[in-house]
Design an enzyme around this catalytic site. Structure first.
Site, PDB file in Angstrom:
ATOM      1  N   ASP A 107       0.841  -1.201   0.000  1.00 45.24           N
ATOM      2  CA  ASP A 107       0.000   0.000   0.000  1.00 45.24           C
ATOM      3  C   ASP A 107       0.877   1.252   0.000  1.00 45.24           C
ATOM      4  O   ASP A 107       2.039   1.200   0.420  1.00 45.24           O
ATOM      5  CB  ASP A 107      -0.892   0.017   1.241  1.00 45.24           C
ATOM      6  CG  ASP A 107      -1.920  -1.110   1.217  1.00 45.24           C
ATOM      7  OD1 ASP A 107      -2.173  -1.666   0.132  1.00 45.24           O
ATOM      8  OD2 ASP A 107      -2.456  -1.433   2.292  1.00 45.24           O
TER       9      ASP A 107
HETATM   10  N1  URA Z   1      -1.280  -5.823   3.902  1.00 40.14           N
HETATM   11  C1  URA Z   1      -1.753  -4.559   3.833  1.00 40.14           C
HETATM   12  O1  URA Z   1      -2.824  -4.267   4.338  1.00 40.14           O
HETATM   13  N2  URA Z   1      -1.034  -3.659   3.176  1.00 40.14           N
HETATM   14  C2  URA Z   1       0.156  -3.916   2.613  1.00 40.14           C
HETATM   15  O2  URA Z   1       0.773  -3.036   2.032  1.00 40.14           O
HETATM   16  C3  URA Z   1       0.644  -5.226   2.688  1.00 40.14           C
HETATM   17  C4  URA Z   1      -0.086  -6.171   3.342  1.00 40.14           C
END
Ligand code: URA
Length: 239
Positions: A107
């Site tokens: 993310d």
């Molecule tokens: N899980 C998430 O919620 N975000 C990420 O970036 C990776 C795993």
């Protein structure tokens, strides 16, 4: 393969640049200036020097990047004006052919270990849900996780119609921070898992991907190439 193709694949020069460099005597093949751009190069045997720098041929390139906060891990978001992980790499890497792409996504606000590569087949295997490649993350959450929350998260929680596979957690600081190892990689998985127990991720950082750990020498935004041993370890993880 032709010299101009070779230099383009190695990210050294476009065909036009190669033509200019050859004209200027700036490309050496086994110590002798190349006379033409279509001279045949044996990538396993010939030594090529471009403008004073030895050219290293790799069939595939793998990069470990310490992703900083606020950078997106897709490639196409360039169009939306977002900074992408590719913007953190030098031109020599961004013009490789086939082009580099992120092996999985983090993310925008997740930091830590992300791999980029141009090896579609190995990347596909590493991301396949059937292969269960472990990923470890350090997290902090808004509210204390209770023993019941931890047990539910470790067993599996419903994240919008999908029940997560069992995972491993190590929680400290009165339930506000810890580590989690997941064996799958659903979109926003950890964020949604915390939401499933009425909590909220406040920071998330990936520490490991399969057999690889984030190199502590890499500051956020820094990268390095994977070694042959590390690429071998990735292949071994999905064999
Ligand atoms: N899980 C998430 O919620 N975000 C990420 O970036 C990776 C795993």
């Amino acid at each position: 393969m032709r010299l101009d193709k070779y230099l383009s694949l190695c990210g050294k020069a476009s065909r036009t640049e190669t033509a200019k460099a050859v004209k200027g005597g700036e490309v050496l093949v086994n110590g002798t200036p190349a006379k033409r751009t279509d001279v045949q190069i044996d990538e396993n045997a010939d030594a090529v020097v471009f403008r004073g720098e030895p050219v290293i041929y790799r069939q595939y390139t793998w990069v470990m990047l310490h992703k900083p906060d606020g950078v997106v891990s897709a490639t196409e978001d360039r169009l939306k004006g977002e900074r992408t992980v590719l913007d953190l790499l030098p031109e020599e890497l961004t013009r490789l052919r086939p082009p580099l792409f992120p092996c999985g996504r983090l993310d925008k606000h997740t930091t830590g270990l992300i791999l980029l590569c141009n090896d579609g087949a190995l990347s596909h295997k590493l991301l396949s849900p059937a292969r269960h490649v472990d990923k470890a993350y350090a997290f902090t959450v808004k509210f204390s996780l209770s023993a019941q929350d931890i047990s539910a998260l470790e067993t599996g929680v419903d994240i919008g119609g999908y029940v997560t596979a069992p995972c491993t957690m190590d929680v400290q600081a009165g339930g506000r921070e810890g580590r989690i190892i997941i064996h799958e990689g659903k979109y926003h998985q950890i964020k949604l898992m915390m939401e499933a127990v009425h909590n909220q991720i406040t920071s998330l950082s990936r520490l490991t991907f399969g057999p690889l750990s984030l190199d502590p020498a890499l500051a956020p935004g820094e990268w390095r190439l994977l070694t042959d041993e590390e690429i071998g370890a990735l292949s071994g993880a999905v064999r």
